[in-house]
Design a protein around this motif. Structure first.
Motif: not given
Length: 252
Positions: A227-232, A54-55, A216-218, A211-212
């Protein structure tokens, strides 16, 4: 070097494979620790390729965002020439053919080099890694194909032709602003619009990456599931951002 000496040296050399074989024979545990160079999981010829952590995932997002910021800083620095004197006799606010050509060159460098670098292999790698973590059912070709479609579209060709016309316009202008203030003012307006379009494009790309990073922060270690959908979706915005860039250039 004599042949005998060369033969002696050659006979004393060993391949890397032979060295490793001898080391392993003398000490079977040598290099086979969990992270050792001969280990089956993390060695240089592992049975299974090492997995991304993940890092590592977060680090790729950060590095790509840094690239955007570096391009933005470079662009701002290059366009700041507008407020400077290029030669001793020029006033800082004066637009000259030399200054105008340097500003157009800055746009050309941004468009052909910096933007190409942003939209190329590093973005495609980030997209592939993001899909691997968050959306394995989405095609890895979706984003690069969408970007290529926009960059080869009619509005892109029209915008590139417009930039060429602005360069031609500069060559047709009289030597100084005072010789034809109206034409010089029209040219400078077009030049400022190009600069603004470039800066707006890079700002919008940075906002999409932001936004991506917020995901990670949230969500921290739960970012993939929450948050996967937000990243994509953040990366999916990029083709539209590029399309709006070309539209803005055409409306200058």
């Amino acid at each position: 070097m004599h042949s005998s000496e060369s033969d002696r040296i050659g006979s004393s050399l060993q391949t890397a494979r032979e060295v490793l074989a001898q080391a392993e024979a003398n000490k079977p545990s040598f290099g086979h620790s969990p992270n050792g160079f001969l280990s089956r999981s993390h060695g240089f010829l592992p049975v299974t390729p090492p997995l991304f952590s993940l890092y590592d995932f977060y680090r790729h997002w950060i590095r790509f965002t840094y690239q955007i910021v570096e391009v933005e800083n470079s662009l701002n620095n290059n366009f700041s020439l507008r407020l400077m004197s290029v030669t001793r006799r020029d006033r800082p606010e004066m637009m000259t053919k030399l200054k105008a050509q340097l500003l157009l060159n800055s746009h050309d460098t941004f468009y052909k080099n910096s933007l190409q670098g942003i939209l190329g292999q590093k973005l495609e790698l980030l997209w592939n890694i993001t899909l691997g973590f968050c959306a394995a059912d989405v095609s890895i070709t979706q984003l690069p194909k969408s970007i290529a479609h926009v960059r080869s579209s009619a509005i892109a060709s029209k915008a590139e032709a417009l930039i060429a016309e602005v360069n031609t316009f500069l060559q047709s202008l009289p030597p100084t602003f005072e010789d034809n203030p109206e034409e010089w003012a029209r040219f400078d307006h077009q030049l400022q619009q190009i600069e603004q379009c470039d800066l707006t494009l890079i700002a919008h790309l940075k906002l999409a990456l932001r936004e991506g990073l917020l995901a990670f922060e949230q969500h921290e270690d739960r970012v993939v599931e929450r948050g996967g959908t937000q990243l994509v979706e953040a990366l999916k915005k990029i083709p539209n951002i590029i399309e709006h860039y070309y539209t803005a250039l055409n409306n200058e």
